[in-house]
Design a protein around this motif. Sequence first.
Motif, mmCIF file in Angstrom:
data_model
loop_
_atom_site.group_PDB
_atom_site.id
_atom_site.type_symbol
_atom_site.label_atom_id
_atom_site.label_comp_id
_atom_site.label_asym_id
_atom_site.label_seq_id
_atom_site.Cartn_x
_atom_site.Cartn_y
_atom_site.Cartn_z
ATOM 1 N N GLU A 39 0.832 -1.193 0.000
ATOM 2 C CA GLU A 39 0.000 0.000 0.000
ATOM 3 C C GLU A 39 0.873 1.252 0.000
ATOM 4 O OE1 GLU A 39 -3.161 0.790 -0.206
ATOM 5 O OE2 GLU A 39 -3.865 -1.273 -0.439
ATOM 6 N N ARG A 48 -6.453 8.204 -4.921
ATOM 7 C CA ARG A 48 -5.791 6.912 -5.055
ATOM 8 C C ARG A 48 -5.397 6.695 -6.514
ATOM 9 N NH1 ARG A 48 -5.087 2.589 -1.778
ATOM 10 N NH2 ARG A 48 -4.998 0.482 -2.686
ATOM 11 N N SER A 50 -3.960 4.590 -9.892
ATOM 12 C CA SER A 50 -4.313 3.312 -10.507
ATOM 13 C C SER A 50 -3.406 2.202 -9.978
ATOM 14 C CB SER A 50 -4.175 3.400 -12.026
ATOM 15 O OG SER A 50 -5.069 4.353 -12.558
ATOM 16 N N PRO A 51 -3.980 1.102 -9.509
ATOM 17 C CA PRO A 51 -3.163 0.015 -8.964
ATOM 18 C C PRO A 51 -2.402 -0.728 -10.056
ATOM 19 C CG PRO A 51 -5.476 -0.592 -8.997
ATOM 20 C CD PRO A 51 -5.418 0.839 -9.402
ATOM 21 N N PRO A 79 -0.508 1.862 -5.473
ATOM 22 C CA PRO A 79 -0.811 0.551 -4.885
ATOM 23 C C PRO A 79 -0.268 -0.573 -5.767
ATOM 24 C CG PRO A 79 -2.781 1.928 -5.050
ATOM 25 C CD PRO A 79 -1.723 2.598 -5.856
ATOM 26 N N GLU A 119 -9.241 -6.464 -8.313
ATOM 27 C CA GLU A 119 -10.252 -5.542 -8.841
ATOM 28 C C GLU A 119 -11.384 -5.346 -7.839
ATOM 29 O OE1 GLU A 119 -9.961 -6.118 -13.708
ATOM 30 O OE2 GLU A 119 -11.293 -7.415 -12.535
ATOM 31 N N GLU A 122 -10.070 -3.236 -4.927
ATOM 32 C CA GLU A 122 -9.879 -1.830 -5.281
ATOM 33 C C GLU A 122 -11.221 -1.135 -5.523
ATOM 34 O OE1 GLU A 122 -7.269 0.292 -5.556
ATOM 35 O OE2 GLU A 122 -5.955 -1.204 -4.634
ATOM 36 N N LYS A 125 -12.534 0.231 -2.427
ATOM 37 C CA LYS A 125 -11.826 1.412 -1.944
ATOM 38 C C LYS A 125 -12.079 2.635 -2.825
ATOM 39 C CE LYS A 125 -7.996 -1.421 -0.195
ATOM 40 N NZ LYS A 125 -6.538 -1.710 -0.303
ATOM 41 N N ALA A 126 -12.614 2.419 -4.015
ATOM 42 C CA ALA A 126 -12.779 3.512 -4.976
ATOM 43 C C ALA A 126 -13.783 4.538 -4.480
ATOM 44 C CB ALA A 126 -13.220 2.954 -6.329
ATOM 45 N N VAL A 132 -12.658 0.298 -11.127
ATOM 46 C CA VAL A 132 -11.208 0.384 -11.170
ATOM 47 C C VAL A 132 -10.667 -0.643 -12.155
ATOM 48 C CG1 VAL A 132 -9.078 0.074 -9.844
ATOM 49 C CG2 VAL A 132 -11.059 1.200 -8.800
ATOM 50 N N LEU A 134 -6.892 -2.207 -13.611
ATOM 51 C CA LEU A 134 -5.497 -2.311 -13.211
ATOM 52 C C LEU A 134 -4.556 -2.008 -14.366
ATOM 53 C CD1 LEU A 134 -5.706 -5.707 -11.250
ATOM 54 C CD2 LEU A 134 -6.239 -3.400 -10.426
#
Length: 367
Positions: A39, A48, A50-51, A79, A119, A122, A125-126, A132, A134
């Motif tokens: 994290e 945040r 993009s992971p 992330p 996915e 995330e 958390k969005a 979201v 990846l």
Amino acid sequence: MPLIKFFSLTPSSPLALPPHIQRTYISTPSGQLELLVAEPTSSSSSARKSPTFFAHGGCGAAAVWLEYMTFFSQKHGIPCYAVSCRGRGASWYPSFLRLYFTTKRMLADDLVAGIRYVEDLENEKARGGEKVQLVLVGHSSGGGLSQLILNAGDVSVQGLALLGAIPGYGSYRVNLNWLRLDPWFNLRMFFHFGHPMSPLSFTALVKQAFFCSAYPDSKVREFETRMPHSESFLWPLGMLFRFVDFRNVVRGISGWGGNRFLSNSGQAMGQHRILVLAGGEDKLVSPDLCLRLASEIRGAYSELVAEKKIEASNTEKEREVKETSPEVETEGQGVWYRRVPGAGHHFQNDLQWEEGAGKLLEWYEQL
């Protein structure tokens, strides 16, 4: 790598991780998969980013990404996630023969399970309810699997980075490179009863195949602790010849057609949603093979634009790419081609790993 460990059928204790990287597990019908999570240290009030999801290659595990995960999460607030496919890291271990005959599709299913899990994580958390997507980064055979799952429509991502990746047009040239590098390859395989880790059964062989000549032997031995005891024999054979349609790979990436500005120059650039990154001294997936990979993907991109199946950005429409040699970095037609001079096949762990991470970050920031 001692031979007693080489022929071991049981996994080692889970590798100790840096404090900023956590280990969790994903439940699948086959068994639990190890997922490493890094994290960002940025405050919760900031948006945040993009992971990024990392896919390891053959004879590797999620832990080969520790340096990159630290660089992206701790220094740049991104992330990061990395999964270990079955038989690797702290994931579930099949029997020796079951792993030996594991196909690329089985390993692709592990990769898909990891991506879908992240996915969902995330999306929880969005903010704002947006779905979201990846950024997928695949190394070596993990890059081959990344192309495979996009080709099959298993997932959709907003960017694809192929780092020393097995090319979707087939790995037969990679195999020839390894045979030229190691003239005792076949004889050693015979005396090791066809064990799939035979080509990497000694520290000197690992260094020769994966790293630059200046890489210290002590660091090679440390790297060996991240490697599995065994490997699939069918996985590499399944990638020997063309196994994807690059048009499907390109269509598996969303967001084509946007324009962005490079922060260091302010010059308008088209979005290049695919990165092909080569190690300058990679003896296996050599730079010329990576350059051909970039060229074939660009051809697929251009066909799709001409057929109006994807949209080119305004700055891409008139761009032509002249690929002169593997030493020249190029961009255009949706693809960046970049090199890490002096680096071997595992350039995310080699002495030049920070330079490679910097090139990956530069591409990430223009998405």
